[in-house]
Design an enzyme around this catalytic site. Sequence first.
Site, short mmCIF file in Angstrom:
data_model
loop_
_atom_site.label_atom_id
_atom_site.label_comp_id
_atom_site.label_asym_id
_atom_site.label_seq_id
_atom_site.Cartn_x
_atom_site.Cartn_y
_atom_site.Cartn_z
N THR A 14 -5.99 -0.41 -3.91
CA THR A 14 -6.30 -1.73 -3.38
C THR A 14 -6.51 -2.65 -4.58
O THR A 14 -6.90 -2.19 -5.64
CB THR A 14 -7.60 -1.64 -2.56
OG1 THR A 14 -7.27 -1.04 -1.30
CG2 THR A 14 -8.26 -2.98 -2.32
N ARG B 132 -6.83 -0.72 12.73
CA ARG B 132 -8.03 -0.58 11.89
C ARG B 132 -8.10 -1.74 10.87
O ARG B 132 -7.13 -2.07 10.23
CB ARG B 132 -7.97 0.75 11.16
CG ARG B 132 -9.17 1.03 10.23
CD ARG B 132 -8.84 0.74 8.79
NE ARG B 132 -9.86 1.22 7.87
CZ ARG B 132 -9.89 0.92 6.57
NH1 ARG B 132 -8.95 0.15 6.05
NH2 ARG B 132 -10.85 1.37 5.80
N VAL B 133 -9.27 -2.34 10.75
CA VAL B 133 -9.52 -3.33 9.71
C VAL B 133 -10.65 -2.78 8.85
O VAL B 133 -11.65 -2.29 9.38
CB VAL B 133 -9.91 -4.70 10.32
CG1 VAL B 133 -10.33 -5.68 9.23
CG2 VAL B 133 -8.74 -5.28 11.12
N ASP C 30 -13.01 -3.05 4.95
CA ASP C 30 -13.94 -3.99 4.31
C ASP C 30 -13.25 -5.20 3.69
O ASP C 30 -13.87 -6.25 3.50
CB ASP C 30 -14.71 -3.27 3.19
CG ASP C 30 -13.76 -2.72 2.11
OD1 ASP C 30 -12.91 -1.87 2.45
OD2 ASP C 30 -13.87 -3.17 0.96
N THR D 30 -13.78 -1.99 -3.64
CA THR D 30 -12.69 -1.08 -3.27
C THR D 30 -13.29 0.28 -2.94
O THR D 30 -14.39 0.60 -3.40
CB THR D 30 -11.67 -0.95 -4.43
OG1 THR D 30 -10.77 0.13 -4.13
CG2 THR D 30 -12.33 -0.67 -5.76
N GLY D 31 -12.57 1.06 -2.15
CA GLY D 31 -13.08 2.37 -1.76
C GLY D 31 -12.92 2.57 -0.26
O GLY D 31 -12.07 1.94 0.36
#
Length: 340
Positions: free
Chosen positions: A197, A225-226, A228, A248-249
């Site tokens: 990302t 799906r959305v 963070d 990110t993650g």
Amino acid sequence: MRAAILVHGGAGQNCRAGERLERYRRGLVAAVHAGMAELVAGSGPLAAVEAAVRSMEADGAFNAGRGSSLDLQGQISCDAAVMRGADLAAGACGAVRGVLHPVTLARAVLERTDHVLLVAEGAERLARALGLEPLAAEPPAEQRARWEQLRAARQARPARPSARLRALLATGAEDDLPPPAPAAGEPGRAPTGAADTVGAVAIDAGGRLAAAVSTGGLWLKLPGRVGDSAIIGAGLLADDEAGAASATGIGEAILKISLARAVIEAMRAGASAQAACAAAVAGAARRFGAGTAGVIAIDRAGRPGAATNTPFMGRAWLAAGMDTPWVGLEASQPQPPAFR
Ligand code: ASP
């Protein structure tokens, strides 16, 4: 104040090697140069973070834009957001298909609508209305091959706890098994593909801040799906009174602890960007396990910070007066003194 830009190319489990690593590194360097060009031109930090993220979306080496991960059905859908610290103006898009530069769509939501977040069809309509560059429907062969591989691996593993989800999702398509929840830290259930990302934070000579993020999300995510990256306060936040942060993650972990908000509030209370990032990812590791989150930030004094609880997070930093950007790849790579 020294104008500066810091980008990341995703917090991941796997270190790359060889030509793939070189390409990834080149992409980070190109991104900070693209952002710095905007800062030098006086276009402001929002233009800088957008340009940096656009560069990585177009690259194909990152999980954003052209290189986005594929969902369970083999489709690309993206989340992105931007935020300006001077007036807390924010724009985001979620679950968007067919848009090469979701970050520009996010900026359009900020500048051309009265809203903060548009998703799916509504966001795609805005992109079409504005003539934003489309993303080819067919993902690159490399992405398709990785999808086949991950999907095969997942089908070989018993999906659990899936009975309820399975019933909910029963569409008649036998192979539409839902993925195990990406609960990092749970034994034997490493998350699939949280990596690559992209995000950026920038500060201009006037101390104005901005943040941006863009992603194809987790590999094999459920359609719809959305994560963070579309959510202000989780995936990013910018406030000239405190700093700017981009995360990110594993989105499902980051959302629950409002990671970017945690970094911003620590900086508001006086922590340096580096201390704030380190504390936030340590907090994520404590609650959800290692391998869950990384974050970059610039505080209001213009200091950079970057930390991850994964083994790898590409990051590049370029400040006015530096000849070449500093690039870090592995989490363990020491950061320059500016990061203390
Ligand atoms: N945070 C992104 C998401 O959950 C993934 C990533 O950072 O690699 O959608």
